[in-house]
Design a protein around this motif. Structure first.
Motif: not given
Lengths: 262, 269
Positions: A36, A39, A42, A54-55, A186-187, A189-190, A192-193, A196-198, A206
């Motif tokens: 995982w 993944v 990748a 990215v951002a 589920t929450f 996951e965010f 990993r971002l 600045e992307a939000f 988030f």
């Protein structure tokens, strides 16, 4: 304090022996977690084949961010996941009585009875990902930076634990609430971002309301840019608030618990 | 023949009723997948900042792909069929199928179809509710052939999804616990089925290899047809390879079932 440390050691020893009894399972589950993580890496590799940032985050900054998220999650899996997952189930079935009958701090016993060695093994893999990203970025972190990173990661672990405890405690009220523990992932996951992307509503939910984004962004930025007092206060405050909230909810729920008759 | 249809129609109805009992589970899952969709929108929105296209597709085309994937998943994806089959084997519940004139695969597949009908329709609810927000990003090509080829591709994808779950369920004849196999395969499926990123963003050689694996056909392929990510010739070639995989997986399931029953001991009565 020493007494609790001894208790924890005894649980740890028991968990190691158990894992060694089911070696095939242990190897298989370690592989599952490893996979995982691969993944997630990748996914970054593919996105950065097509774009440079990215951002505003470069490829290896992003790998550092994802590695940090993995580090926190693997520690959570290793130390607390099984325990808190079973907490919900035990409340539903009435097996929770067993814990109530034990001497000592209930929350401690509930949270530390088992260790998952497969999760813990992968902590080293996550650490290797973080080190790799640091090396690729050419960062030579100072002692202060490493200490900040470690304490931020620790705060992230505490917040994750608090969220999981909160979701598991809902079982005290809603007996049928199976699988709510999964909400955490589920929450998460965010995490990993990059922050600045939000934008807009997502930024409010988030970044500000839920601690998902700050718990990974704060340690990652600490390694890249150095100590930032804003992040330190923010993360520290979130840790205290979430731990306070979840322990209060757990205690309240405990008062409601009336066992299950057979 | 009429008797056969009547028999499985009955199974289908029972399956519908069973799935309706679990409507809240499906609905909750659908809401969670919307949260995941928010993740996808934020990630790709950020990746597209400063780029007009990635891999030849615009941001809206990419988002449309992910929305299609979400809806498809609820209509054709296998959820916990593998665990249910595993449970029935472990608890000896399959014994009754050995005595009755009913085919276990057909029985399970019928239940799968009824469950997907319910979960698919339930998943549409949150998507429709969010339509005012999603609408400006949705952009579908309007060629008719995409529908004619996409629907059989989606049906065969469902068959592949179910067959893989069936095969994993049958592993219970040999292994006590199948969960780790399932989750390991899920990780591969998630990447090679195109759920993390559209597969066409992979380096060309790896993308070509992935087209010969069953994972490509269990989700990405129908979604790519519907959202305009591949042309007609590639879609025709894909349908042929997909059909081969369907046959292979069905045959393998049948083989495992026969072999498994030889090891199986029915106890009690």
């Amino acid at each position: 304090m020493l007494h609790y440390f001894r208790l924890w050691l005894a649980s740890a020893r028991y968990s190691v022996i158990r894992s060694m009894m089911f070696r095939g399972d242990f190897i298989m589950w370690s592989l599952v977690e490893l996979f995982w993580m691969a993944v997630n890496i990748a996914a970054i590799a593919v996105i950065y084949e097509h774009t440079d940032a990215v951002a505003g985050w470069s490829k290896y900054e992003m790998i550092l961010l994802v590695g940090t998220t993995m580090l926190i999650q693997r520690m959570l899996m290793g130390f607390f996941w099984s325990n808190l997952f079973e907490l919900g189930r035990n409340i539903r079935t009435g097996n929770f009585d067993f814990f109530l009958a034990q001497p000592g701090n209930l929350l401690f016993i509930v949270s530390t009875r088992k260790l998952d060695l497969d999760g813990l093994i992968n902590v080293f893999v996550a650490l290797a990902v973080v080190l790799y990203a640091v090396k690729q970025l050419g960062i030579e972190p100072s002692f202060l930076q490493v200490a900040t990173y470690a304490s931020f990661v620790f705060c992230g672990l505490a917040i994750s634990y608090a969220m999981l405890l909160l979701f598991a405690s809902i079982s005290f009220w809603a007996i049928g609430s199976q699988g709510l523990e999964g909400t955490y992932f589920t929450f998460m996951e965010f995490a990993r971002l990059p922050r600045e992307a939000f934008r807009g509503v997502a930024n409010v939910i988030f970044v500000w309301v839920l601690p998902a984004v700050v718990l990974s962004n704060a340690p990652a930025r600490a390694l890249i840019d150095g100590f930032d007092p804003v992040y330190a206060l923010w993360l520290g405050g979130a840790t205290v608030a979430w731990l306070g909230l979840s322990v209060t909810v757990f205690r309240r729920g405990l008062r409601r618990y009336s066992s299950a008759s057979s | 023949m009429r008797l056969l249809v009547a028999k499985y129609r009955h199974v289908f109805n029972v399956g519908l009723q069973n799935s309706i009992v679990y409507r809240w589970n499906f609905a909750l899952r659908a809401v969670f997948s919307l949260v995941h969709l928010a993740f996808v929108f934020i990630l790709w929105g950020a990746a597209f900042r400063g780029e007009d296209t990635i891999g030849g597709f615009s941001l809206d085309q990419t988002l449309t792909y992910f929305v299609t994937l979400l809806v498809l998943q609820f209509f054709i994806g296998a959820f916990n069929e593998d665990y249910q089959i595993s449970e029935e084997i472990r608890n000896g519940l399959i014994n009754q199928f050995l005595l009755k004139p009913i085919n276990y695969f057909a029985y399970r597949f019928t239940l799968f179809l009824s469950a997907r009908l319910i979960s698919g329709l339930l998943a549409l609810v949150p998507v429709v509710l969010c339509l005012p927000l999603l609408q400006e990003h949705l952009t579908f090509p309007d060629e008719a052939w995409r529908l004619y080829l996409g629907i059989p591709a989606a049906f065969m994808a469902a068959l592949i999804q179910f067959s893989i779950a069936y095969v994993f369920g049958l592993l219970t004849f040999w292994f006590l616990e199948i969960q780790s196999f399932v989750i390991l395969s899920l990780a591969i499926e998630t990447v090679l089925g195109g759920q993390i990123f559209p597969l066409d963003l992979l380096p060309a050689t790896i993308f070509r290899i992935s087209q010969f694996l069953p994972y490509y056909y269990q989700m990405y392929f129908p979604a790519a047809i519907f959202t305009g990510r591949l042309d007609q010739a590639t879609a025709m070639e894909g349908l042929a390879i997909q059909a081969i995989w369907v046959v292979l997986l069905l045959a393998f399931g049948q083989f495992l079932w026969r072999r498994g029953l030889r090891r199986h001991t029915a106890v009690g009565g």
